[in-house]
Design a protein around this motif. Sequence first.
Motif, PDB file in Angstrom:
ATOM      1  N   SER A 107      -7.040  -2.561   1.536  1.00 37.30           N
ATOM      2  CA  SER A 107      -7.027  -4.020   1.631  1.00 37.30           C
ATOM      3  C   SER A 107      -6.840  -4.654   0.258  1.00 37.30           C
ATOM      4  O   SER A 107      -7.609  -4.381  -0.676  1.00 37.30           O
ATOM      5  N   LEU A 108      -5.843  -5.519   0.164  1.00 37.21           N
ATOM      6  CA  LEU A 108      -5.600  -6.239  -1.082  1.00 37.21           C
ATOM      7  C   LEU A 108      -6.663  -7.318  -1.294  1.00 37.21           C
ATOM      8  O   LEU A 108      -7.010  -7.643  -2.435  1.00 37.21           O
ATOM      9  N   ILE A 109      -7.197  -7.831  -0.190  1.00 37.74           N
ATOM     10  CA  ILE A 109      -8.273  -8.833  -0.286  1.00 37.74           C
ATOM     11  C   ILE A 109      -9.514  -8.187  -0.906  1.00 37.74           C
ATOM     12  O   ILE A 109     -10.177  -8.780  -1.777  1.00 37.74           O
ATOM     13  N   LEU A 153       3.138  -8.326   0.158  1.00 36.21           N
ATOM     14  CA  LEU A 153       1.687  -8.438  -0.067  1.00 36.21           C
ATOM     15  C   LEU A 153       0.914  -8.941   1.141  1.00 36.21           C
ATOM     16  O   LEU A 153      -0.308  -8.768   1.203  1.00 36.21           O
ATOM     17  N   ARG A 154       1.593  -9.576   2.090  1.00 33.60           N
ATOM     18  CA  ARG A 154       0.926 -10.056   3.308  1.00 33.60           C
ATOM     19  C   ARG A 154       1.687  -9.580   4.547  1.00 33.60           C
ATOM     20  O   ARG A 154       2.190 -10.391   5.332  1.00 33.60           O
ATOM     21  N   TRP A 175       0.808  -1.226   0.000  1.00 37.82           N
ATOM     22  CA  TRP A 175       0.000   0.000   0.000  1.00 37.82           C
ATOM     23  C   TRP A 175       0.843   1.278   0.000  1.00 37.82           C
ATOM     24  O   TRP A 175       0.298   2.378  -0.151  1.00 37.82           O
ATOM     25  N   LEU A 176       2.176   1.122   0.126  1.00 40.71           N
ATOM     26  CA  LEU A 176       3.050   2.286  -0.021  1.00 40.71           C
ATOM     27  C   LEU A 176       3.448   2.513  -1.484  1.00 40.71           C
ATOM     28  O   LEU A 176       4.030   3.536  -1.815  1.00 40.71           O
ATOM     29  N   MET A 177       3.126   1.565  -2.328  1.00 35.32           N
ATOM     30  CA  MET A 177       3.503   1.673  -3.733  1.00 35.32           C
ATOM     31  C   MET A 177       2.648   2.718  -4.443  1.00 35.32           C
ATOM     32  O   MET A 177       1.471   2.893  -4.132  1.00 35.32           O
ATOM     33  N   GLU A 193     -10.824   4.302  -4.552  1.00 34.01           N
ATOM     34  CA  GLU A 193     -12.007   4.089  -3.707  1.00 34.01           C
ATOM     35  C   GLU A 193     -11.633   3.403  -2.400  1.00 34.01           C
ATOM     36  O   GLU A 193     -12.104   3.800  -1.314  1.00 34.01           O
ATOM     37  N   LEU A 194     -10.794   2.368  -2.471  1.00 35.07           N
ATOM     38  CA  LEU A 194     -10.416   1.617  -1.268  1.00 35.07           C
ATOM     39  C   LEU A 194      -9.539   2.445  -0.341  1.00 35.07           C
ATOM     40  O   LEU A 194      -9.660   2.355   0.887  1.00 35.07           O
TER      41      LEU A 194
END
Length: 558
Positions: A288-290, A337-338, A233-235, A265-266
């Motif tokens: 959230s990547l999920i 990613l996790r 999420w820092l990318m 949006e997320l």
Amino acid sequence: MTPYAKTLIGQITSVQTGTFTATLIEDGEGRLPVISTGKDTDLTGQPGSHVAIMQNGTKLLALVTSITELDEKPSLNSLSKRAPGKMKSVTLVPLGEINKQGVFEHGIKHYPVTGAEVHTINDEDTEAIFVKFRKHGYNVGTLSSNSSLDICFDPDALFGRHFSILGQSGAGKSWCVANLLQCAVKVMPKSHIVLLDLHGEYSWRNKEGEQEYAFGKGVARYLDARDLEIPYWLMTFSELVDLLIDRSDDTASSQIAFLRNTVHELRTKANTKLGIGHISIDSPVYFSLIELHAHFEQANKATASFGKEKGPLAGMFDQFLMRLESRMNDVRYNFLLRPKRRTSSDTLPGLLRDFVGLGEPKCQITIIDISTVPFDVRPIVTAQVGRLAFEFNYWNPAYKEFPLLLVCEEAHAYIPREGKTQFEGARKSMERIAREGRKYGVGLGVVSQRPHELSETVLAQCSTFICLRLTNPDDQAYVRDLVPEAEQDFVNVLSSLGQGEAMAMGLAVPLPTRLQFHMPDPPPNSSSVDFFAQWVDGPDDLDVDDIVNRWRRQDRLL
């Protein structure tokens, strides 16, 4: 007799803007003149030695680059039948002038004419060259031709205007890096340095499992790149596109458009409590990547007319979902990613404090070990590290009081010259620092054994080149094209340098200088494997099960 009569070695016979030619006075048949100055004996004309050119009260300094023996033509009015003798000619590269105050200055204001005297230089002249940067006390080595003369770099020019350390394997690059940083933290106790360690040379575990460093206690902090957790999420949006989308896919444009809307949006949805009026697509806030996966999956299966027709995006995200799921299921990407710790936006300050050495314990050097990261994932990690370094000071209102240096070991491995897709993010991050970092107090040091494979944009922005032994003709030619024209002749000496010896050129030194770096104390963990000793007294057996376990887990530090 003038005070320089005993140091006279020749006369200028040709003057051009970039080079002079002089004829040497010979002591005897086939011999060079030998001059004793103080405690040293100078065999004049040796390539790499310095000389002074005297004329009408002006003293120029020049460097000998070559020596040639020529046939001496007899005078036209000579009636002697003596056979022509030999004379020796040297080629000189002018470096600058010594002013009336005895201080060396770059550039030639007063060119000599033919007949000007050439002298060996004395200790006072040599001191005049290198006294310029002594006030900083940043002593990194000694002059190769005079081990009693300390060489000091200008740390402001070295670190603030970017530098490169170039040399083939075994030439002493790690030795040089460790020495430069050890001297830096000693002279400048408030240094802030981030060191990308590709092979675990600057921090390692000994046989007892204790962490050791190539720096003093309390100076450096070791961080495994996986434990640092620079999360997805820092990318930036462009970096997410590079990670998740295959641009060669026919539906890539639709994937990118949907990804843009969904990520924005997320990000906005997950950070309402932050009270930020506007969150951009690149804001460093959690999402959230999920949920991202769920949005794409829903759009990919969407139908219309009560399930009788496919939705407008149905089936268009098959490749995207497959790629995303592949990344998420690959344990090598877990740190990205996790993440286990960086699961909310409020964890970012802690990450940045650890990154720049303000975490607990505070330190001057942060060693980020990427040797534990799989090879094909390193470009992503290095891209993130480079961007963090730049963004930290770009948004730091006190950037002028908090300069930051990023040192990239084995830089050719992730900042390549050619535009390969998987390295695009890392190359862009480092090139941005090279072009704009100086304005925001972000310096860059690149270390490489293959200069011609390294980004030309990055090397072109370096103001100081520290070149150790380089024997590859392609590498030498590449370096020659990068350095200023007046210094290109000095590249020829690179193949004859010893270990830990370098030719330094650029703003951090008063003139191109051949020096021997001090041995770092403690030394880095970079010594070559002793084949002879190990093949004589080495182990009789190994724990192959442990090797297999590490290989399977993709973890060298188990």
